[in-house]
Scaffold this motif. Structure first.
Motif, mmCIF file in Angstrom:
data_model
loop_
_atom_site.group_PDB
_atom_site.id
_atom_site.type_symbol
_atom_site.label_atom_id
_atom_site.label_comp_id
_atom_site.label_asym_id
_atom_site.label_seq_id
_atom_site.Cartn_x
_atom_site.Cartn_y
_atom_site.Cartn_z
ATOM 1 N N ILE A 161 -5.682 -10.940 31.344
ATOM 2 C CA ILE A 161 -4.792 -11.270 30.237
ATOM 3 C C ILE A 161 -3.344 -11.278 30.726
ATOM 4 C CG2 ILE A 161 -3.951 -10.526 27.960
ATOM 5 C CD1 ILE A 161 -6.834 -11.478 27.909
ATOM 6 N N PHE A 162 -2.541 -12.235 30.237
ATOM 7 C CA PHE A 162 -1.112 -12.206 30.514
ATOM 8 C C PHE A 162 -0.353 -12.293 29.192
ATOM 9 C CE2 PHE A 162 -1.943 -16.705 30.365
ATOM 10 C CZ PHE A 162 -0.770 -17.288 29.899
ATOM 11 N N ILE A 163 0.940 -12.035 29.237
ATOM 12 C CA ILE A 163 1.749 -11.961 28.017
ATOM 13 C C ILE A 163 2.998 -12.826 28.174
ATOM 14 C CG2 ILE A 163 3.056 -10.427 26.477
ATOM 15 C CD1 ILE A 163 1.234 -8.161 27.315
ATOM 16 N N GLU A 164 3.367 -13.528 27.115
ATOM 17 C CA GLU A 164 4.593 -14.299 27.122
ATOM 18 C C GLU A 164 5.257 -14.236 25.747
ATOM 19 O OE1 GLU A 164 3.226 -18.152 28.231
ATOM 20 O OE2 GLU A 164 2.644 -18.711 26.195
ATOM 21 N N LYS A 165 6.510 -14.580 25.706
ATOM 22 C CA LYS A 165 7.262 -14.580 24.462
ATOM 23 C C LYS A 165 6.658 -15.580 23.489
ATOM 24 C CE LYS A 165 10.839 -13.675 21.766
ATOM 25 N NZ LYS A 165 11.015 -12.349 21.144
ATOM 26 N N PHE A 166 6.500 -15.150 22.248
ATOM 27 C CA PHE A 166 5.979 -16.038 21.213
ATOM 28 C C PHE A 166 7.137 -16.801 20.582
ATOM 29 C CE2 PHE A 166 4.637 -16.686 16.704
ATOM 30 C CZ PHE A 166 3.623 -17.600 16.951
ATOM 31 N N ILE A 167 7.085 -18.129 20.638
ATOM 32 C CA ILE A 167 8.145 -18.981 20.103
ATOM 33 C C ILE A 167 7.960 -19.134 18.596
ATOM 34 C CG2 ILE A 167 9.269 -21.236 20.232
ATOM 35 C CD1 ILE A 167 9.479 -19.591 22.795
ATOM 36 N N GLU A 168 8.965 -18.743 17.827
ATOM 37 C CA GLU A 168 8.873 -18.865 16.378
ATOM 38 C C GLU A 168 9.205 -20.296 15.941
ATOM 39 O OE1 GLU A 168 10.186 -15.334 14.065
ATOM 40 O OE2 GLU A 168 11.086 -14.715 15.970
ATOM 41 N N VAL A 180 5.027 -11.303 20.694
ATOM 42 C CA VAL A 180 4.516 -11.775 21.970
ATOM 43 C C VAL A 180 3.142 -12.399 21.763
ATOM 44 C CG1 VAL A 180 5.772 -10.056 23.330
ATOM 45 C CG2 VAL A 180 3.444 -9.548 22.542
ATOM 46 N N MET A 181 2.740 -13.207 22.726
ATOM 47 C CA MET A 181 1.420 -13.825 22.722
ATOM 48 C C MET A 181 0.623 -13.285 23.896
ATOM 49 S SD MET A 181 -0.696 -16.193 21.407
ATOM 50 C CE MET A 181 0.111 -17.608 20.671
ATOM 51 N N LEU A 182 -0.563 -12.721 23.603
ATOM 52 C CA LEU A 182 -1.479 -12.275 24.652
ATOM 53 C C LEU A 182 -2.502 -13.379 24.866
ATOM 54 C CD1 LEU A 182 -0.861 -9.597 22.612
ATOM 55 C CD2 LEU A 182 -1.967 -8.483 24.560
ATOM 56 N N GLY A 210 -9.286 -23.339 24.082
ATOM 57 C CA GLY A 210 -9.923 -23.460 22.785
ATOM 58 C C GLY A 210 -9.587 -22.347 21.815
ATOM 59 N N GLY A 211 -8.484 -21.643 22.056
ATOM 60 C CA GLY A 211 -8.085 -20.584 21.143
ATOM 61 C C GLY A 211 -8.765 -19.257 21.363
ATOM 62 N N LYS A 212 -9.685 -19.193 22.317
ATOM 63 C CA LYS A 212 -10.405 -17.942 22.576
ATOM 64 C C LYS A 212 -9.575 -17.057 23.506
ATOM 65 C CE LYS A 212 -14.998 -19.975 21.937
ATOM 66 N NZ LYS A 212 -14.554 -21.338 21.652
ATOM 67 N N GLY A 213 -9.613 -15.753 23.242
ATOM 68 C CA GLY A 213 -8.868 -14.813 24.068
ATOM 69 C C GLY A 213 -7.382 -14.881 23.838
ATOM 70 N N MET A 214 -6.957 -15.182 22.610
ATOM 71 C CA MET A 214 -5.532 -15.271 22.280
ATOM 72 C C MET A 214 -5.226 -14.408 21.068
ATOM 73 S SD MET A 214 -4.878 -19.375 22.710
ATOM 74 C CE MET A 214 -3.163 -19.261 22.272
ATOM 75 N N ARG A 215 -4.129 -13.660 21.132
ATOM 76 C CA ARG A 215 -3.694 -12.837 20.006
ATOM 77 C C ARG A 215 -2.167 -12.804 19.959
ATOM 78 N NH1 ARG A 215 -8.357 -13.091 18.985
ATOM 79 N NH2 ARG A 215 -9.748 -11.503 18.092
ATOM 80 N N VAL A 216 -1.606 -12.858 18.764
ATOM 81 C CA VAL A 216 -0.178 -12.675 18.570
ATOM 82 C C VAL A 216 0.052 -11.239 18.122
ATOM 83 C CG1 VAL A 216 1.871 -13.375 17.272
ATOM 84 C CG2 VAL A 216 0.177 -15.088 17.949
ATOM 85 N N ALA A 217 1.020 -10.563 18.737
ATOM 86 C CA ALA A 217 1.340 -9.181 18.383
ATOM 87 C C ALA A 217 2.795 -9.092 17.941
ATOM 88 C CB ALA A 217 1.091 -8.261 19.574
ATOM 89 N N TRP A 218 3.004 -8.423 16.802
ATOM 90 C CA TRP A 218 4.341 -8.265 16.253
ATOM 91 C C TRP A 218 4.871 -6.852 16.431
ATOM 92 C CZ3 TRP A 218 6.952 -12.458 14.119
ATOM 93 C CH2 TRP A 218 6.190 -13.628 13.976
ATOM 94 N N ASN A 219 4.030 -5.959 16.963
ATOM 95 C CA ASN A 219 4.445 -4.579 17.217
ATOM 96 C C ASN A 219 3.511 -3.966 18.251
ATOM 97 O OD1 ASN A 219 2.061 -3.632 15.762
ATOM 98 N ND2 ASN A 219 3.181 -4.148 13.894
#
Length: 661
Positions: free
Chosen positions: A197-204, A155-157, A164-173
Motif C-alpha cells: 500500500i502507498f499513500i498520497e494527498k487526496f485532491i479535493e 489522504v488516499m491509501l 478497478g477501485g479495489k484496495g483504495m480508501r480515503v482517510a480524513w483522520n
C-alpha cells in the motif's frame, strides 16, 4: 496479418474484440469456464476451448491453460481484453517464449506501469505532473498513520498493484487511516495477491480525466483526446463521456503531450490510457497508466471515428499507425453508461441470477450496446456484474444526454436487479446536465444512498394517462371476448380511477380513430400508439410528444417504468375504488431484530458473539462480494441473542446473520 487470434477474456469485452476481428477477416477463439459454457462470447467465436472451473483463479487467470488453448487451436496472437491477465507481465513473457503475439504493450511497459509506486517515479522523471505523497512501501498501520499525519489529511491509501477501485480508501483522520490501511491491505491481497500500500494527498473537488494513447513499434505515438470519468461510486466508474465538458484546448493539449511523453519513456506500444486527476483550476496530476484497453474505449471511438481494437491488432502485427496526431478528430459528443446487475435501492448490492427477459435498445448510428449476455443467460456470482455498456452519440452534449435517456427507457431487463433507474436519475440531475462534475458527485448528491423518491418524475400525469389507457385496452379485449355470444354484448366503461400510492385519480378514456382520448385533471391527452397487449415497451406519443414506458401487468397491478421511475398502479371503476379505500392494509413483518445479509456473498468475519452488548456504529460482520469487503455495522444499541451464520458461509440476500433482543 494474423489469421486467428484467441481472446483471453469473457463477457462484453470478448464479444467486442470478436466484432473487430471478424470485420478484419480474422478467425477467433474463445476460452470459457464451467460457468460460461453457454455464454454469448462462446457462441460468437469460431472456436471455443474449455479452461477450467468457474472461479477465475481456476480458469481465466491460469495462463498455462490459455497458452495451451493457443497451441491446440493454432491461434497466433492473444487479445487479453481488460482485467484478468491483461496487465500480467508473466503472461506477456510466457506468450513471447512460445512465439505467440500479445495484442498489447511490451513487457517493460506492463512491469513499470503496473506498479503504482514505480509508475509515479517514472512519470516524474518523464516530466509528468505527479501528486504529492509517499511512494515507498508501508509496513504496517502505525506507519500508515504516521505518514498520513505528515502529508496532511485527507489522504488516499492505494494498493500498489491495484485497479478497478479495489484496495483504495480515503482517510480524513488517523482512525480512518488505520482502518483504511487494514481494509485496503486485505482487499489488495485478495484481489491481486500483492498487499503493498502507498499513500498520497487526496485532491479535493477532483475530476477524473484520462487520455487515450496509441503507439506502434516504429516510434509513432499519438493521443486520441480525453474521456471524463468523474461520475464514480466507490472508485468504480459509472458514467463516462468524451470529450470532457471541463477541459479547454490548451489543457487538453498539455495533458495529451504529457501522456505521449510518458508512453515514450516506457517504450509503449498498442492502446493505453494515462489517467489524471484534475482540480478546480485545471491543474492536472498523474494518477496511473492502464496498459490495456479501457472499459470506456467506445466513446473515444465515437468521437474520433477510429476502431481501437483494430488498431491494436494491426500494431501487434507490426504495422505502422495509419494516422498521425494532426489526423485525430474530435467530432460530437459520446456518453457511456455502465449497466450493472446491482440494486441501487439496496446500496448497489450485486444481483445474480437468470436474465428472464433481456431486450436492449436497437443499435443505430447514435446508439451502441456492448454486451456479453442474452435473454435466458445468467449473471454469475463469480465475475464482474456488468451487463452492458450503453453508448449514445450526439452533435453536442445535450443531444447525447437526451439520446441516453431514451435508450435507458428502452433497455428492458428482468430477472436480476439493475441500475438503470440510477443511471436515468443521473442523466436528469441538473448538476450533471450542467457538467459540474467531481469524483465526489455521487457521494455529495446521494449522501444517504439512493431511493425511489430520488428518481425525478418529469410529469406525474404521464403514468396516470398511460395506466388508464393500458387498462382500457385490456377491458376492450375482455369485452370482445365476453361479447361473442349474441345478446350478451358488454359495453366498456369510460370512467376509471387510477390508484397510485393510495390516491385515486379520476380519468376518462375514449377510443378515437387512431388511438385514445384521455381526460385527467381538467386536461385532455391524445394518446397514439401501436402498442399491443403483452408487449413490454409502450412506445407512442402523448399530445405529439414521443415517449417510452416499460409495462408489466401483475394481477390487478400495472407497473410502469419511465425515466428510471417506477409507478405501481391499480385501475378500477370509481365505485370499486371507493370500496378499495375501505380495505385494511397488510402490515409487513418486523425484521428489525435481525441483521440480514444485504447481498449474496461470503461471510468473512463475525465480529460479535451471543450475549454481547453492541453500540450503534459498531462492526458486526464483514461480507465479501465481488472481491470487495463490506462491513456491516449496528444501526442502534442492542444485545446479541444468537449468531445464525458462521465465517465461511455463502450467504443469500436477506439471510439472517445475527439475531438481537
Amino acid at each position: 496479418m494474423f489469421e486467428k487470434i484467441l481472446i483471453a477474456n469473457r463477457g462484453e469485452i470478448a464479444c467486442r474484440v470478436m466484432k473487430s476481428a471478424r470485420k478484419m477477416g480474422i478467425k477467433t477463439v474463445a476460452v470459457y469456464s464451467d460457468a460460461d459454457k453457454d455464454a454469448l462470447h462462446v457462441h460468437m467465436a469460431d472456436e471455443a476451448v474449455h479452461i477450467g472451473a468457474a472461479p477465475s483463479a481456476e480458469s481465466y487467470l491460469v495462463m498455462e491453460r490459455i497458452i495451451q488453448a493457443c497451441k491446440e487451436t493454432g491461434a497466433q496472437a492473444v487479445h487479453p481484453g481488460y482485467g484478468f491477465l491483461s496487465e500480467n507481465a508473466a503472461f506477456c513473457e510466457a506468450l513471447e517464449k512460445e512465439g505467440i503475439a500479445f495484442i498489447g504493450p511490451a513487457l517493460y511497459a506492463i512491469t513499470s506501469m503496473g506498479d503504482k509506486i514505480t509508475s509515479k517515479k517514472l512519470a516524474g522523471e518523464a516530466g509528468v505532473n505527479i501528486i504529492p505523497g509517499y511512494t515507498e512501501v508501508i509496513k504496517d498501520a502505525d506507519e500508515a498513520v504516521k505518514i498520513s499525519d505528515e502529508i496532511g489529511y485527507p489522504v488516499m491509501l492505494k494498493a500498489s498493484a491495484g485497479g478497478g477501485g479495489k484496495g483504495m480508501r480515503v482517510a480524513w483522520n488517523a482512525e480512518e487511516a488505520r482502518d483504511g490501511f487494514e481494509r485496503a491491505t486485505n482487499e489488495a491481497r485478495s484481489s491481486f495477491g500483492d498487499d503493498r500500500i502507498f499513500i498520497e494527498k487526496f485532491i479535493e473537488e477532483p475530476r477524473h480525466i484520462e487520455i487515450q494513447v496509441m503507439a506502434d513499434t516504429h516510434g509513432n505515438v499519438i493521443y486520441l483526446n480525453e474521456r471524463e470519468c468523474s461520475i464514480q461510486r466507490r472508485h468504480q466508474k459509472v458514467i463516462e463521456e468524451a470529450p470532457s465538458p471541463f477541459l479547454d484546448e490548451a489543457t487538453r493539449k498539455a495533458m495529451g503531450e504529457q501522456a505521449v511523453a510518458l508512453s515514450r519513456a516506457v517504450q509503449y506500444r498498442s492502446a493505453g490510457t494515462v489517467e489524471f486527476i484534475v482540480d478546480a483550476h485545471r491543474n492536472f496530476y498523474f494518477l496511473e497508466m492502464n496498459t490495456r484497453l479501457q472499459v470506456e474505449h467506445p466513446i473515444t471511438e465515437k468521437i474520433t471515428g477510429q476502431d481501437l481494437v483494430e488498431l491494436m491488432i494491426k500494431v501487434a502485427a507490426g504495422e505502422k499507425l495509419s494516422l498521425g496526431q494532426d489526423d485525430v478528430q474530435l467530432n460530437g459528443w459520446a456518453i457511456e453508461s455502465r449497466v450493472y446487475a446491482e440494486d441501487p435501492f439496496r446500496n448497489f448490492l450485486p444481483s445474480i441470477g437468470r436474465l428472464v427477459h433481456y431486450q436492449p435498445p436497437e443499435e443505430i448510428d447514435n446508439v451502441r450496446v456492448d454486451t456479453g449476455v442474452y435473454e435466458g443467460g445468467e449473471v454469475s456470482m463469480y465475475y464482474d456484474p456488468m451487463i452492458a455498456k450503453l453508448v449514445t452519440y450526439g452533435a453536442d452534449r445535450d443531444e447525447a444526454i437526451a439520446r441516453m435517456q431514451v435508450a435507458l427507457d428502452e433497455y428492458y431487463i428482468r430477472g436480476v436487479q439493475h441500475n438503470i433507474s440510477f443511471l436515468n436519475a443521473l442523466m436528469a440531475h441538473p448538476r450533471f446536465q450542467e457538467g459540474r462534475l467531481t469524483t465526489n458527485f455521487i457521494a455529495e448528491e446521494y449522501p444517504e444512498g439512493f431511493n425511489a423518491e430520488m428518481v425525478p418524475q418529469e410529469d406525474p400525469a404521464k403514468p396516470i394517462v398511460v395506466a388508464a389507457m393500458i387498462h382500457r385496452n385490456y377491458m376492450d379485449r375482455a369485452a370482445c371476448m365476453s361479447g361473442q355470444m349474441r345478446g350478451h354484448e358488454r359495453k366498456v366503461n369510460d370512467e376509471w380511477a387510477v390508484i397510485i400510492g393510495g390516491n385515486a385519480h379520476q380519468v376518462v378514456t375514449k377510443l378515437t380513430q387512431n388511438g385514445y382520448h384521455v381526460e385527467y385533471d381538467g386536461k385532455a391527452y391524445s394518446v397514439i400508439t401501436d402498442w399491443a397487449l403483452g408487449q413490454p415497451l409502450f412506445e407512442g406519443t402523448i399530445n405529439g410528444e414521443p415517449l417510452c414506458f416499460q409495462v408489466e401487468r401483475n394481477g390487478l397491478w400495472y407497473s410502469l417504468f419511465h425515466r428510471g421511475a417506477r409507478t405501481d398502479a391499480q385501475v378500477m371503476t370509481p365505485r370499486a375504488a371507493e370500496l378499495h379505500a375501505l380495505m385494511p392494509e397488510k402490515v409487513a413483518p418486523d425484521l428489525s431484530k435481525f441483521l440480514l445479509s444485504p447481498m449474496p456473498g461470503l461471510l468473512v468475519k463475525v465480529s460479535v458473539e451471543a450475549g454481547q452488548e453492541v453500540k450503534a456504529g459498531e462492526e458486526l460482520a464483514v461480507i465479501e462480494a465481488m472481491k470487495m469487503e463490506n462491513v456491516l455495522r449496528a444501526e442502534q444499541d442492542a444485545v446479541v441473542v444468537k449468531i445464525a451464520a458462521e465465517p465461511g458461509d455463502s450467504l443469500m440476500v436477506d439471510q439472517a446473520i445475527i439475531e438481537f433482543e
